[in-house]
Scaffold this motif. Structure first.
Motif, PDB file in Angstrom:
ATOM      1  N   ALA A  71       0.827  -1.203   0.000  1.00 37.17           N
ATOM      2  CA  ALA A  71       0.000   0.000   0.000  1.00 37.17           C
ATOM      3  C   ALA A  71       0.863   1.255   0.000  1.00 37.17           C
ATOM      4  O   ALA A  71       0.514   2.269  -0.627  1.00 37.17           O
ATOM      5  N   THR A  72       1.991   1.198   0.676  1.00 38.40           N
ATOM      6  CA  THR A  72       2.914   2.341   0.689  1.00 38.40           C
ATOM      7  C   THR A  72       3.466   2.596  -0.702  1.00 38.40           C
ATOM      8  O   THR A  72       3.568   3.748  -1.145  1.00 38.40           O
ATOM      9  N   LEU A  73       3.830   1.532  -1.411  1.00 33.51           N
ATOM     10  CA  LEU A  73       4.302   1.675  -2.788  1.00 33.51           C
ATOM     11  C   LEU A  73       3.204   2.263  -3.662  1.00 33.51           C
ATOM     12  O   LEU A  73       3.454   3.179  -4.463  1.00 33.51           O
ATOM     13  N   ASP A  74       2.000   1.751  -3.526  1.00 29.49           N
ATOM     14  CA  ASP A  74       0.859   2.235  -4.307  1.00 29.49           C
ATOM     15  C   ASP A  74       0.617   3.718  -4.043  1.00 29.49           C
ATOM     16  O   ASP A  74       0.437   4.514  -4.970  1.00 29.49           O
ATOM     17  N   TYR A  75       0.625   4.094  -2.782  1.00 24.61           N
ATOM     18  CA  TYR A  75       0.421   5.497  -2.391  1.00 24.61           C
ATOM     19  C   TYR A  75       1.531   6.383  -2.959  1.00 24.61           C
ATOM     20  O   TYR A  75       1.264   7.468  -3.501  1.00 24.61           O
ATOM     21  N   TYR A  76       2.771   5.917  -2.833  1.00 24.00           N
ATOM     22  CA  TYR A  76       3.895   6.702  -3.346  1.00 24.00           C
ATOM     23  C   TYR A  76       3.761   6.961  -4.844  1.00 24.00           C
ATOM     24  O   TYR A  76       3.942   8.097  -5.301  1.00 24.00           O
TER      25      TYR A  76
END
Length: 227
Positions: A71-76
């Motif tokens: 999710a952090t990668l997606d958000y970034y």
């Protein structure tokens, strides 16, 4: 992907000397997210696997860490793309053919026509947030939009590989495994067959977290260099 005479050459722009406030803010935000995810590793370590209940708790934390690092990668990727779209709009960077694939809702266009461009980054992010960027094709397209190639980034991630192709294949294989496992956790309760969740090793979780963390920081280095 549509072709365009505006497509610019990659890896030709000189390194910027002035730190970009939006990019720096995003980087610090992502660092905080990753630290929070890594802190849960200490919580996971509190459970010794001595009982079935402890094992269930430990594996629950492990699965949550995988979901949250993805999710952090997606958000970034959503945020960095939104920042770059804003810079294209302000003519700070040149548009590439990837721009033709981005759809912006009419209400944002109306705001822009009324001079409300200050909110463009957040508004574009809102319009794109329902799209999942946790797939290799989209990651490569965003890199092309910014002006670099994932194959080059892969070699910097895995310098021990003897060629760019081998480094890229390693990246593809590993990140496909990460994304597939995240998908099974989110959509199938981590169950493949037999009605019970599959086991999950500490080393696997730690590897997934570290790989995505390193990828985000390498990706961001390229973004800072080019825009």
């Amino acid at each position: 992907m549509p072709t365009s005479s505006l497509t610019r050459k990659v890896n030709t722009r000189q390194t910027r000397q002035v730190q970009d406030p939006e990019l720096n803010s995003l980087k610090e935000e992502i660092k905080a997210h990753i630290k929070d995810i890594k802190d849960k590793t200490q919580l996971r370590a509190l459970f010794s696997n001595s009982t079935p209940d402890e094992l269930k708790i430990k594996e629950f934390i492990s699965r949550a860490q995988i979901v949250w690092i993805c999710a952090t990668l997606d958000y970034y990727l959503h945020k960095v793309q939104s920042i770059c779209i804003f810079k294209v709009y302000n003519k700070e960077i040149q548009p590439t053919s990837f721009c033709h694939k981005i759809k912006v809702p009419l209400n944002i266009v109306i705001d822009l026509s009324n001079g409300n461009s200050a909110t463009l980054i957040d508004r574009v992010y809102e319009s794109l947030k329902n799209y999942s960027y946790i797939n290799i094709n989209t990651i490569e397209e965003i890199a092309q939009f910014i002006g670099f190639k994932i194959k080059d980034l892969a070699l910097s991630l895995y310098p021990a590989e003897t060629s760019k192709k081998k480094a890229y294949n390693k990246f593809i294989t590993l990140f496909k495994d990460i994304f597939d496992r995240r998908h099974v956790i989110v959509h199938k309760m981590d169950i493949i067959s037999g009605g019970q969740p599959q086991s999950i090793a500490d080393t696997l979780v730690d590897t997934y977290i570290n790989e995505i963390e390193n990828f985000i920081y390498k990706f961001h280095e390229n973004v800072e260099r080019l825009i």
